[in-house]
Write a protein that holds these residues in place. Structure first.
Motif, PDB file in Angstrom:
ATOM      1  N   ASP A   1       0.757  -1.052  -0.065  1.00  0.00           N
ATOM      2  CA  ASP A   1       0.051  -0.016   0.058  1.00  0.00           C
ATOM      3  C   ASP A   1       0.924   1.189   0.027  1.00  0.00           C
TER       4      ASP A   1
ATOM      5  N   SER B   1       0.724   3.928  -2.754  1.00  0.00           N
ATOM      6  CA  SER B   1       0.485   5.439  -2.378  1.00  0.00           C
ATOM      7  C   SER B   1       1.298   6.599  -3.215  1.00  0.00           C
TER       8      SER B   1
ATOM      9  N   GLY C   1      -2.585   7.469  -5.583  1.00  0.00           N
ATOM     10  CA  GLY C   1      -2.696   6.354  -5.011  1.00  0.00           C
ATOM     11  C   GLY C   1      -3.790   5.453  -4.714  1.00  0.00           C
TER      12      GLY C   1
END
Length: 474
Positions: free
Chosen positions: A368, A372, A408
């Motif tokens: 993640d 992002s 993101g």
């Protein structure tokens, strides 16, 4: 399950002393050489559009005899395993030796490593069981979604047995199983058709792939990919940043970088990485290894096709080029040690430096966190066909599953995305590396100089800046 009768050429085909006499004559005055004996068997079953489309069984055996002098290799091979056939092959191989003068290279280091089973996967399930499993896959996948209009399922298994005899009398052997199960799906909605496929395997027995839990999960994943593509919009075109998913997207690393790190291209100065040992060739944090020692993996080999034990070879460490993949001939000519990467398709082919399992190692970020950092670009999860140019590292790859990302956030799936760039530049433009390294599911095959060998790839999620996206959108 029946145990496959062992391939014992020196008990059933050849007198060992006579064989050594022929081999020693062929390699007298040579730098290197060996006799490579092989027996292989393979079965492929394809169930397509509600019926058995293919049910093939192949078997072959033969030998190849090689003599190496300097940069020249003489090679003779035959499907007839006999002393007369070996004598004829030996005379052909000896043409490379000429007047001789070479000193025979040291034999490969001995090893007891065994990375996979000796059992025969072709005998792991009865033929009717395999056919019934394919029928069940077809019916199950069609019942998953009314939009499924076609299903294709494949079961494949093979066993390769090799013996390598050297002029000093050293004999090494390996028995190599391979299995695979694949499911492909075509879905249709409002006149639009899209496809998805999934599967894999490795150097293991067939029965785990025929387990219902496994093939049902495979069918679900193939359908998921097809349905994603059914809702996809045309990919944007232009230069933008790209996040590559973990696992199979490592095929881009294989093509764009891996081939360029094979010893023969670098000895001949035809690789974009020639002469760069010790230099920064990738971004800090990038470490790439070629590891043929991972148990049961598709690209793994206990020994290579010259008898050298496979190894975990660090190619790039923290962005610095550390070394190349080598067979025995290129290693000798470059003044380095063989790395266990001398591979050949079969007894009818000469060995050359080839990849095994080529992997980029973990970074420190999460998936993640990497995503992002992608402000406007593509998240490429799956790849289809692709190719690379060894001399300049340029590559072209088509995506089978990709998504638009802005600020993101993963957005809608896109179709028709093609990634274009060059390996050396892309390696230096890696901006973030996740800690989720994964291997591909066991589907890779690599072509080089007309030869194909099984390989593996792996990588974590990573962000690459400034690739060119070929797509239909704007």
């Amino acid at each position: 399950m029946q145990k496959n009768p062992a391939f014992r050429p020196f008990e059933t085909y050849l007198d060992r002393d006579d064989t050594l006499t022929v081999l020693r004559h062929a390699t007298q005055g040579a730098d290197d050489g060996e006799l490579f004996l092989e027996r292989s068997r393979s079965e492929v079953l394809v169930f397509d559009d509600g019926r058995v489309k293919t049910a093939s069984f192949d078997a072959s055996e033969g030998f190849g005899l090689r003599a190496v002098r300097g940069e020249t290799a003489g090679y003779g091979h035959s499907s007839e395993i006999s002393i007369p056939a070996m004598r004829r092959a030996g005379e052909t191989a000896r043409l490379a030796v000429g007047d001789g003068g070479g000193a025979l290279a040291d034999k490969p280091t001995q090893t007891n490593q065994k990375l996979y089973t000796d059992n025969d996967p072709l005998e792991d399930a009865e033929f009717p069981v395999k056919i019934e499993t394919l029928r069940q896959i077809d019916a199950f996948t069609r019942d998953l979604d009314k939009r499924v209009v076609q299903v294709s399922a494949t079961i494949a298994a093979s066993l390769q047995e090799i013996h390598i005899l050297r002029p000093d009398g050293t004999l090494v052997s390996d028995t190599r199983p391979m299995t695979r199960l694949n499911v492909s799906v075509i879905v249709e909605q409002n006149g639009r058709r899209e496809s998805g496929g999934y599967g894999g395997g490795g150097r293991a027995m067939l029965s785990p792939l025929l387990d219902a839990d496994h093939w049902q999960a495979t069918a679900h994943e193939a359908l998921r990919i097809a349905l994603v593509n059914l809702d996809a919009t045309p990919a944007p075109a232009g230069q933008m940043d790209v996040v590559l998913g973990s696992g199979w997207p490592g095929i881009l690393l294989h093509e764009a970088v891996g081939h360029g790190l094979e010893g023969d291209f670098n000895r001949k100065n035809t690789s974009a990485f020639s002469g760069l040992i010790g230099q920064q060739v990738a971004a800090k944090g990038v470490t790439v290894v070629d590891d043929g020692t991972i148990p049961d993996r598709r690209g793994s080999i206990s020994i290579d096709d010259e008898g050298t034990p496979s190894a975990r070879n660090v190619l790039i460490e923290d962005g610095i080029l550390m070394g190349y993949m080598q067979d025995r001939q290129n290693a000798r000519l470059m003044g380095v040690a063989p790395t266990g990467n001398g591979r050949r398709q079969s007894y009818a082919h000469t060995p050359m430096p080839r990849m095994t399992n080529t992997i980029m190692e973990n970074g420190t970020a999460t998936r993640d966190e990497v995503l992002s950092e992608l402000k406007d670009g593509i998240y490429a999860v799956g790849f289809g066909g692709g190719q690379g140019d060894i001399t300049n590292g340029k590559f072209v790859f088509s995506c089978t599953e990709a998504y638009r990302v802005q600020n993101g956030k993963i957005g809608a799936p896109v179709t028709g995305a093609t990634l274009i760039g060059d390996g050396p530049a892309a390696m230096k433009q890696i901006r973030a590396i996740a800690n989720d390294t994964a291997m591909d599911p066991g589907i890779g095959s690599c072509g080089k100089a007309g030869q194909s060998v099984p390989v593996g790839v792996g990588q974590p999620t990573l962000l690459i800046g400034g690739l060119t996206i070929g797509g239909a959108g704007t």
